[in-house]
Design a protein around this motif. Structure first.
Motif, PDB file in Angstrom:
ATOM      1  N   GLY A 190      -8.717  31.989 -10.234  1.00  0.00           N
ATOM      2  CA  GLY A 190      -8.593  33.383  -9.862  1.00  0.00           C
ATOM      3  C   GLY A 190      -9.224  33.699  -8.517  1.00  0.00           C
ATOM      4  O   GLY A 190      -9.698  32.817  -7.799  1.00  0.00           O
ATOM      5  N   SER A 191      -9.244  34.976  -8.219  1.00  0.00           N
ATOM      6  CA  SER A 191      -9.703  35.429  -6.907  1.00  0.00           C
ATOM      7  C   SER A 191     -11.210  35.646  -6.842  1.00  0.00           C
ATOM      8  O   SER A 191     -11.750  35.847  -5.753  1.00  0.00           O
ATOM      9  N   CYS A 192     -11.895  35.613  -7.984  1.00  0.00           N
ATOM     10  CA  CYS A 192     -13.314  36.004  -7.996  1.00  0.00           C
ATOM     11  C   CYS A 192     -14.272  34.838  -8.219  1.00  0.00           C
ATOM     12  O   CYS A 192     -15.099  34.537  -7.354  1.00  0.00           O
ATOM     13  N   CYS A 229       5.226  22.464 -18.861  1.00  0.00           N
ATOM     14  CA  CYS A 229       3.959  23.201 -18.739  1.00  0.00           C
ATOM     15  C   CYS A 229       4.163  24.655 -19.148  1.00  0.00           C
ATOM     16  O   CYS A 229       5.007  25.352 -18.569  1.00  0.00           O
ATOM     17  N   TRP A 230       3.373  25.100 -20.114  1.00  0.00           N
ATOM     18  CA  TRP A 230       3.358  26.506 -20.491  1.00  0.00           C
ATOM     19  C   TRP A 230       2.152  27.168 -19.821  1.00  0.00           C
ATOM     20  O   TRP A 230       1.014  26.861 -20.143  1.00  0.00           O
ATOM     21  N   GLY A 231       2.431  28.078 -18.881  1.00  0.00           N
ATOM     22  CA  GLY A 231       1.367  28.831 -18.229  1.00  0.00           C
ATOM     23  C   GLY A 231       1.064  28.332 -16.834  1.00  0.00           C
ATOM     24  O   GLY A 231       0.802  27.148 -16.634  1.00  0.00           O
ATOM     25  N   LEU A 232       1.105  29.239 -15.873  1.00  0.00           N
ATOM     26  CA  LEU A 232       0.817  28.920 -14.481  1.00  0.00           C
ATOM     27  C   LEU A 232      -0.283  29.806 -13.892  1.00  0.00           C
ATOM     28  O   LEU A 232      -1.086  29.341 -13.082  1.00  0.00           O
ATOM     29  N   SER A 233      -0.316  31.078 -14.274  1.00  0.00           N
ATOM     30  CA  SER A 233      -1.351  31.989 -13.775  1.00  0.00           C
ATOM     31  C   SER A 233      -2.721  31.527 -14.255  1.00  0.00           C
ATOM     32  O   SER A 233      -2.835  30.812 -15.258  1.00  0.00           O
ATOM     33  N   ASP A 238      -1.409  36.189 -10.962  1.00  0.00           N
ATOM     34  CA  ASP A 238      -2.311  35.619  -9.959  1.00  0.00           C
ATOM     35  C   ASP A 238      -2.468  34.113 -10.178  1.00  0.00           C
ATOM     36  O   ASP A 238      -2.867  33.663 -11.260  1.00  0.00           O
ATOM     37  N   MET A 239      -2.142  33.336  -9.147  1.00  0.00           N
ATOM     38  CA  MET A 239      -2.310  31.880  -9.223  1.00  0.00           C
ATOM     39  C   MET A 239      -3.365  31.370  -8.252  1.00  0.00           C
ATOM     40  O   MET A 239      -3.477  30.156  -8.041  1.00  0.00           O
ATOM     41  N   ARG A 240      -4.157  32.255  -7.691  1.00  0.00           N
ATOM     42  CA  ARG A 240      -5.198  31.809  -6.775  1.00  0.00           C
ATOM     43  C   ARG A 240      -6.212  30.936  -7.507  1.00  0.00           C
ATOM     44  O   ARG A 240      -6.775  31.332  -8.512  1.00  0.00           O
ATOM     45  N   GLU A 241      -6.405  29.717  -7.012  1.00  0.00           N
ATOM     46  CA  GLU A 241      -7.360  28.756  -7.583  1.00  0.00           C
ATOM     47  C   GLU A 241      -7.043  28.435  -9.048  1.00  0.00           C
ATOM     48  O   GLU A 241      -7.921  27.968  -9.799  1.00  0.00           O
ATOM     49  N   ALA A 242      -5.809  28.650  -9.480  1.00  0.00           N
ATOM     50  CA  ALA A 242      -5.450  28.421 -10.885  1.00  0.00           C
ATOM     51  C   ALA A 242      -5.543  26.935 -11.226  1.00  0.00           C
ATOM     52  O   ALA A 242      -5.145  26.080 -10.415  1.00  0.00           O
ATOM     53  N   PRO A 243      -6.040  26.581 -12.418  1.00  0.00           N
ATOM     54  CA  PRO A 243      -6.057  25.174 -12.836  1.00  0.00           C
ATOM     55  C   PRO A 243      -4.680  24.522 -12.799  1.00  0.00           C
ATOM     56  O   PRO A 243      -4.566  23.321 -12.555  1.00  0.00           O
ATOM     57  N   SER A 244      -3.626  25.318 -13.020  1.00  0.00           N
ATOM     58  CA  SER A 244      -2.272  24.755 -13.009  1.00  0.00           C
ATOM     59  C   SER A 244      -1.946  24.081 -11.681  1.00  0.00           C
ATOM     60  O   SER A 244      -1.173  23.103 -11.648  1.00  0.00           O
ATOM     61  N   HIS A 284       6.961  27.156 -17.216  1.00  0.00           N
ATOM     62  CA  HIS A 284       7.272  28.510 -17.665  1.00  0.00           C
ATOM     63  C   HIS A 284       6.010  29.351 -17.569  1.00  0.00           C
ATOM     64  O   HIS A 284       4.891  28.872 -17.816  1.00  0.00           O
ATOM     65  N   ASP A 285       6.184  30.612 -17.184  1.00  0.00           N
ATOM     66  CA  ASP A 285       5.109  31.597 -17.218  1.00  0.00           C
ATOM     67  C   ASP A 285       5.760  32.964 -17.313  1.00  0.00           C
ATOM     68  O   ASP A 285       6.768  33.216 -16.632  1.00  0.00           O
ATOM     69  N   PRO A 286       5.229  33.864 -18.142  1.00  0.00           N
ATOM     70  CA  PRO A 286       5.854  35.179 -18.289  1.00  0.00           C
ATOM     71  C   PRO A 286       5.878  36.020 -17.020  1.00  0.00           C
ATOM     72  O   PRO A 286       6.733  36.894 -16.869  1.00  0.00           O
ATOM     73  N   GLU A 287       4.943  35.787 -16.088  1.00  0.00           N
ATOM     74  CA  GLU A 287       4.856  36.645 -14.911  1.00  0.00           C
ATOM     75  C   GLU A 287       4.736  35.909 -13.580  1.00  0.00           C
ATOM     76  O   GLU A 287       4.992  36.495 -12.530  1.00  0.00           O
ATOM     77  N   ALA A 288       4.314  34.644 -13.587  1.00  0.00           N
ATOM     78  CA  ALA A 288       3.923  33.982 -12.343  1.00  0.00           C
ATOM     79  C   ALA A 288       4.988  33.070 -11.739  1.00  0.00           C
ATOM     80  O   ALA A 288       4.693  32.339 -10.790  1.00  0.00           O
ATOM     81  N   LEU A 289       6.218  33.071 -12.235  1.00  0.00           N
ATOM     82  CA  LEU A 289       7.227  32.159 -11.703  1.00  0.00           C
ATOM     83  C   LEU A 289       7.529  32.414 -10.226  1.00  0.00           C
ATOM     84  O   LEU A 289       7.698  31.475  -9.444  1.00  0.00           O
ATOM     85  N   THR A 290       7.607  33.681  -9.842  1.00  0.00           N
ATOM     86  CA  THR A 290       7.885  33.994  -8.435  1.00  0.00           C
ATOM     87  C   THR A 290       6.790  33.438  -7.536  1.00  0.00           C
ATOM     88  O   THR A 290       7.060  32.850  -6.475  1.00  0.00           O
ATOM     89  N   GLU A 291       5.546  33.627  -7.936  1.00  0.00           N
ATOM     90  CA  GLU A 291       4.423  33.118  -7.153  1.00  0.00           C
ATOM     91  C   GLU A 291       4.434  31.593  -7.137  1.00  0.00           C
ATOM     92  O   GLU A 291       4.166  30.964  -6.103  1.00  0.00           O
ATOM     93  N   ALA A 292       4.766  30.968  -8.267  1.00  0.00           N
ATOM     94  CA  ALA A 292       4.796  29.509  -8.350  1.00  0.00           C
ATOM     95  C   ALA A 292       5.843  28.924  -7.407  1.00  0.00           C
ATOM     96  O   ALA A 292       5.625  27.881  -6.781  1.00  0.00           O
ATOM     97  N   LYS A 293       6.980  29.596  -7.298  1.00  0.00           N
ATOM     98  CA  LYS A 293       8.041  29.107  -6.401  1.00  0.00           C
ATOM     99  C   LYS A 293       7.586  29.127  -4.952  1.00  0.00           C
ATOM    100  O   LYS A 293       7.995  28.283  -4.152  1.00  0.00           O
ATOM    101  N   LYS A 294       6.735  30.079  -4.596  1.00  0.00           N
ATOM    102  CA  LYS A 294       6.185  30.110  -3.240  1.00  0.00           C
ATOM    103  C   LYS A 294       5.277  28.904  -2.994  1.00  0.00           C
ATOM    104  O   LYS A 294       5.189  28.387  -1.883  1.00  0.00           O
ATOM    105  N   LEU A 295       4.590  28.466  -4.041  1.00  0.00           N
ATOM    106  CA  LEU A 295       3.590  27.410  -3.906  1.00  0.00           C
ATOM    107  C   LEU A 295       4.169  26.012  -4.070  1.00  0.00           C
ATOM    108  O   LEU A 295       3.770  25.083  -3.362  1.00  0.00           O
TER     109      LEU A 295
END
Length: 451
Positions: free
Chosen positions: A264-266, A326-330, A337-343, A360-371
């Protein structure tokens, strides 16, 4: 009250929406024209449950507006919140250029008494730097306008930020000015109706409180991950250990779940920043250095387990020819948020080992595609990625993953193998279903985890 919030990121948007919801007139400011235009049209740049509805309602009722005009925001508001980013530098220290830039802008354009509030996570002593930046600009104008600088750190959990803001555990206000303290109390009074949890302290203590809180939580997470790793080697069950130690009222159960490491970011940024702050004071913060090292090692654990369970001596890589779902990316559920994510670490390790990775991730697929781009496969259906895969690994504990259709999982996988980084499933259920199950810090029914 009239409020300006500089920075339409995660903290700034939540603060602006919640202050507007309590009846204040709020201007949210950002230099990103595209982001501001999007916000004006109801396009929210981050995912946070309840935030979009809050923003749209307060926009419609005229309490919340968005602009790139910093001069207008400074001139029209009494309270100026600074909620811009403080990214870590190469040495781990917080980069204050954006915070100080806002301070200088306020100094150039303020037209009366202003309360300047550091909402960003900033090192001890930042309020002094902001005060100096504002004063220098006033001196250039030959102005003697009064202002005060306040520390008001945020304590928001991504995925529950609206509730955290509206019903806070505590609100910390760092100020040495009695008049300013009373104004800040008035601002936060609507959030204190059930219980007064507002704490007034000196500015430097308030700045330290934020870092100390996040460092403590990061320490608990790393401690429990280390205990889980030891449990595997000693034949103990980390779930039982957690119940045993958490029942102690001095310890409690929060932040004692083992996992693939914090992200995360913190937490990563704040731990690094506090270590750097200590170094600047010639203090060797040994404990936090160990926390950081333990966390980086923990991010390797799931990949290590998969390589151990499926690996071969193939020269193309130990997982060459294997497909991992893999289930879960955020970094945590209820956020994209995928900042510093273990994934990030886990998937990079799997790719380096030669595996084909599906995610697969319910919300983070768009962010994952950027990364990751086209280096991995994606699906908006959590079961589609299992078809003919060699294993399923659970990285983020989204609710969608907690009670899945195990018969369907067995039917789709080449072999019934689950490597669970969140210990979501019951050991006896997995044994009954004849699923090879490899959790963290538990006996499981898969391969031996001892060395």
């Amino acid at each position: 009250m009239k409020i300006s919030v500089f920075g339409a990121g995660y903290v700034g948007l939540v603060a602006a929406a919640c202050f507007a919801e309590s009846g204040n007139s709020v201007i949210a400011v950002d230099v990103d024209q595209k982001k501001i235009e999007g916000l004006k049209n109801g396009i929210i740049p981050i995912y946070e449950p309840g935030l979009k509805e809050l923003i749209l309602r307060n926009q419609a009722e005229g309490r919340l507006s968005f602009t790139t005009d910093m001069v207008e925001a400074v001139e029209q508001s009494l309270i100026q919140f600074i909620a811009v980013g403080t990214p870590p530098g190469e040495d781990g220290s917080a980069d204050l250029q954006y915070v100080l830039s806002v301070g200088r802008t306020i100094g150039r354009h303020m037209n009366g008494f202003k309360i300047i509030v550091d909402k960003s996570t900033v090192p001890v002593g930042t309020a002094d730097k902001v005060r100096l930046a504002v004063q220098e600009e006033l001196e250039k104008r030959a102005s003697h306008l009064e202002f005060d600088v306040v520390s008001n750190p945020e304590f928001l959990k991504e995925g529950a930020a609206i509730d955290d803001f509206m019903q806070p555990d505590r609100v910390v206000i760092g100020t040495d000015n009695v008049r300013t303290a009373e104004i800040m109390k008035e601002l936060y009074d609507p959030f204190m109706r059930k219980q007064n949890r507002l704490i007034i302290m000196d500015i430097r203590s308030a700045e330290m409180t934020k870092y100390a809180a996040n460092a403590m939580l990061a320490t608990r997470i790393s401690f429990m991950n280390q205990i889980a790793n030891l449990c595997e080697r000693m034949g103990a069950d980390v779930a039982a250990v957690r119940e045993g130690i958490g029942s102690d009222s001095r310890i409690g159960y929060d932040f004692l779940f083992p996992g693939p490491g914090y992200g995360g970011s913190c937490f990563p940024k704040d731990v690094k920043a506090l270590i750097r702050t200590a170094e600047e004071c010639n203090y060797d913060f040994l404990l936090l250095k160990a926390v950081e090292e333990a966390n980086e090692r923990q991010k390797e654990v799931l990949a290590d387990k998969l390589i151990k369970a499926l690996g071969s001596g193939d020269k193309e890589g130990p997982l060459a020819g294997r497909t991992i779902a893999c289930w879960g990316l955020s970094f945590k559920p209820r956020t994209d948020d995928m900042r510093e994510a273990p994934s990030l670490t886990i998937i990079e390790r799997l790719l380096a080992a030669g595996a084909v990775v599906r995610a697969h991730d319910p919300e983070a697929l768009t962010e994952a595609k950027k990364l990751f781009g086209d280096r991995i496969e994606y699906s908006s259906n959590q079961y589609d990625i299992l078809n003919n895969a060699d294993a399923l690994t659970v990285i983020t504990d989204w609710h969608e993953y907690r009670n899945p259709d195990f018969e369907r999982i067995k039917g789709l996988l080449k072999q019934p193998l689950i490597v669970d980084g969140r210990n979501l499933y019951k050991l006896d259920r997995m044994q009954e279903m004849e699923i090879r199950y490899i959790p963290l810090g538990r006996a499981g029914n898969g391969i031996s985890e001892t060395n």
